[in-house]
Design a protein around this motif. Structure first.
Motif, short mmCIF file in Angstrom:
data_model
loop_
_atom_site.label_atom_id
_atom_site.label_comp_id
_atom_site.label_asym_id
_atom_site.label_seq_id
_atom_site.Cartn_x
_atom_site.Cartn_y
_atom_site.Cartn_z
N LYS B 423 0.84 -1.21 0.00
CA LYS B 423 0.00 0.00 0.00
C LYS B 423 0.87 1.26 0.00
N ASN B 424 1.96 1.19 0.78
CA ASN B 424 2.86 2.34 0.87
C ASN B 424 3.94 2.32 -0.21
N LYS B 425 3.74 1.44 -1.21
CA LYS B 425 4.67 1.33 -2.36
C LYS B 425 6.09 0.99 -1.91
N LYS B 426 6.20 0.21 -0.84
CA LYS B 426 7.54 -0.18 -0.38
C LYS B 426 7.86 -1.62 -0.78
N LEU B 427 6.87 -2.28 -1.34
CA LEU B 427 7.07 -3.68 -1.72
C LEU B 427 6.26 -3.94 -2.99
N HIS B 428 6.93 -4.59 -3.96
CA HIS B 428 6.24 -4.91 -5.20
C HIS B 428 5.46 -6.21 -5.02
#
Lengths: 136, 459
Positions: B423-428
């Motif tokens: 959600k926080n774009k820290k993991l694909h």
């Protein structure tokens, strides 16, 4: 490390919860089993005191690598004569409490025996604060 | 014995294990983790109680036993049979029939494990008379002894330092055969075990140097062999039951069941069975909440040895049969005749060394470092959801937090943390799937209609 537990007056089945939790923490930080036992016995007696005499209370524990500091604070009748309360065999516990196997007047003396430092303050009609320290 | 040298009887068959969480969730010492889709047992945490094996839905746990043919390495092949083995068979199958079939399949002697109970009992009472801690805890159940070592190290002094029946009887029968002129190296003693903990106790005994048992045979294996033998002979045996042994007393027959020991020890005694019940009670003992008990009989299995994971029959039926048997022999009292002359010899040999604690709870041996790690664990717990779903491969959030701090896992193993990171774009998303596959195995999330409960199950 700070830990806080609520104690409910009159609920004997829950007495021992805080001491069990603290025991688990102390095992994890590799405290000597004999020292853990002293701490747990003292804290359990303290919890029983709140359950037997007060309406509610809190247990606050502060643990570091050298010692544990415990503060048991309750809202309850308070203690009239602290010197008398520290005497073995003296008890103001009700008949009901004694029937359950508690209230033999050994609580505070037992706590004193099992801690390295103890401080008891009380305001009659308001409550009691029991502080204790055990060094690792 | 150091933890690394501890023998463990329980193993995971990786070709059968498909990676679920049943075993991990029931393990009383949090000894199981899932990695690459398979269950792994942390050897030094495991107490061999067998709960994982009971919980497994695909029989992926197995108990290593000695090869049956190993008995033929010895000229004199002795089977040590516990009472619960007899309790497996319906009442129309006699004890002598069972023993006679056992002789047909290769044993030269069949003896009963509980033969020496009276001597053990006397030694326990002697221990009770000494100035001792209270309560004393029976050393009967090896899983309980190990549980105390790893989870209740402060209670190791409570364990009665007297050998259990398996070791006592092995000592006695070995000596008895030697006195008949049989050389020691020609005697092979094989214990028929109802549980993995007893195997572990033979292979790496706690409190003694070496067990006098030569090998262990799983009860479920032998039960099948004996049952086939009984059905095959249809009443026409080729061998007699062997030397007629004195019938055991009701006390001996019931010793391995719940409340087997308590009627015969001094003072206020309690019998507690099933490992979680045992843990609850030991917590109370450790907190000094219970101080007026003299003796505790603690057994890891529900219904004690009748509930052992290698016992085939229903445990309640086993208990019922053994009680009926005991009723039949209620007039037999005291020590078996052949044991009497050996009482003094055995008593001297029954002591075990003090049991060493080997706590698996400390985060670090150094308290300063352990406090730092504890702080980190508590910090981790701020982020972990507390759902205890096990999807990370650890039994609960607390265990994952500890594994992370001990550098054995990562925060992103948690599937909920993964969602937050996405959600926080820290993991694909692809990376998240790779993490899941690392724990649960490759292609684990692909459609599979042959899995347990799916429409083509087992096909």
């Amino acid at each position: 490390m700070l830990f806080k537990y609520e104690v409910e007056g009159g609920n004997f089945s829950k007495a021992g919860f805080a001491s069990s939790e603290i025991k688990k923490i102390l095992k994890q930080i590799n405290i000597d089993a004999k020292i853990i036992k002293r701490i747990v016995v003292a804290l359990y007696e303290g919890e029983v005191n709140v359950v037997a005499h007060a309406t509610r209370g809190t247990v606050l524990a502060d643990i570091d690598d050298k010692q544990i500091y415990i503060r048991i604070e309750d809202e309850g009748p308070g203690i009239n004569d602290i010197n008398l309360a520290m005497k073995e065999g003296y008890s103001t516990a009700s008949e009901k409490v004694r029937e359950m196997g508690f209230g033999a007047g050994m609580g505070l003396p037992n706590i004193k025996r099992n801690t390295d430092w103890l401080n008891l303050t009380s305001n009659v009609g308001e409550g009691t604060v029991l502080e204790m320290k055990t060094f690792f | 014995m150091s933890a690394e040298n501890q023998y463990h009887a329980l193993s995971v068959n990786e070709s059968l294990c498909y990676g679920c969480t049943h075993c991990m969730n029931v393990c009383p010492t949090d000894a199981i983790r899932i990695s690459a889709g398979k269950a792994y047992i942390r050897r030094d945490w495991c107490v061999d109680c067998g709960e994982c094996m009971k919980a497994c839905t695909v029989d992926a746990f197995y108990v290593e036993q000695d090869d049956f043919d190993k008995i033929f390495d010895y000229k004199y092949r002795v089977a040590l049979v516990p009472a619960v083995m007899i309790g497996q068979f319906p009442s129309n199958v006699s004890e002598s029939e069972i023993f006679s079939v056992m002789r047909e399949i290769g044993f030269t002697h069949v003896f009963q494990t509980e033969h020496t109970v009276d001597v053990i009992n006397e030694r326990i009472i002697e221990e009770q008379m000494k100035e001792n801690v209270k309560p004393l805890i029976s050393s009967y159940c090896p899983a309980v002894v190990r549980l105390i070592q790893v989870r209740f190290p402060s209670l190791v002094d409570h364990i009665v330092l007297v050998k259990p029946p398996i070791d006592a009887s092995a000592l006695f029968f070995r000596r008895k055969l030697q006195d008949m002129g049989i050389p020691d190296n020609e005697i092979g003693l094989f214990y028929v075990t109802p549980c993995p903990a007893k195997i572990a106790a033979v292979k790496s005994p706690v409190g003694e140097e070496k067990s006098s048992v030569n090998g262990v045979i799983n009860m479920d294996f032998l039960y099948n062999k004996v049952l086939l033998g009984i059905q095959g002979r249809a009443g026409k045996g080729t061998r007699a039951a062997g030397d007629t042994l004195p019938n055991l007393s009701a006390k001996s027959i019931l010793w391995s069941l719940t409340n087997g020991e308590t009627p015969y020890v001094r003072g206020r005694c309690l019998a507690i069975d099933e490992i979680h019940n045992v843990i609850d009670f030991l917590e109370k003992i450790e907190n000094d909440e219970i101080t007026d008990v003299d003796f505790l009989e603690l057994r890891a299995c529900d219904e004690s040895c009748a509930g052992g994971v290698l016992v085939v029959g229903n445990r309640f039926l086993t208990v019922e049969r053994l009680h009926k048997r005991a009723q039949l022999f209620k007039d037999i009292h005291g020590m078996p005749e052949d044991l009497e002359p050996y009482t003094d010899y055995l008593k001297k040999k029954l002591s075990i060394h003090p049991v060493e604690p080997r706590s698996m709870l400390a985060l670090d041996e150094d308290t300063g470092k352990a406090v730092q790690k504890m702080l980190q664990v508590r910090k981790m717990m701020c982020y972990l959801p507390g759902i205890d779903c096990g999807a990370c491969g650890a039994p609960n959030c607390q265990s994952l937090a500890k594994d992370i701090v001990q550098k054995e896992a990562q925060l992103s193993n948690c599937v909920f943390i993964q969602r937050m990171m996405e959600k926080n774009k820290k993991l694909h998303g692809d990376h998240a799937i790779r993490i899941i596959e690392k724990v649960w195995g490759k292609d684990r999330l692909d459609k599979d209609c042959t899995k347990l409960g799916a429409k083509n199950e087992g096909m």
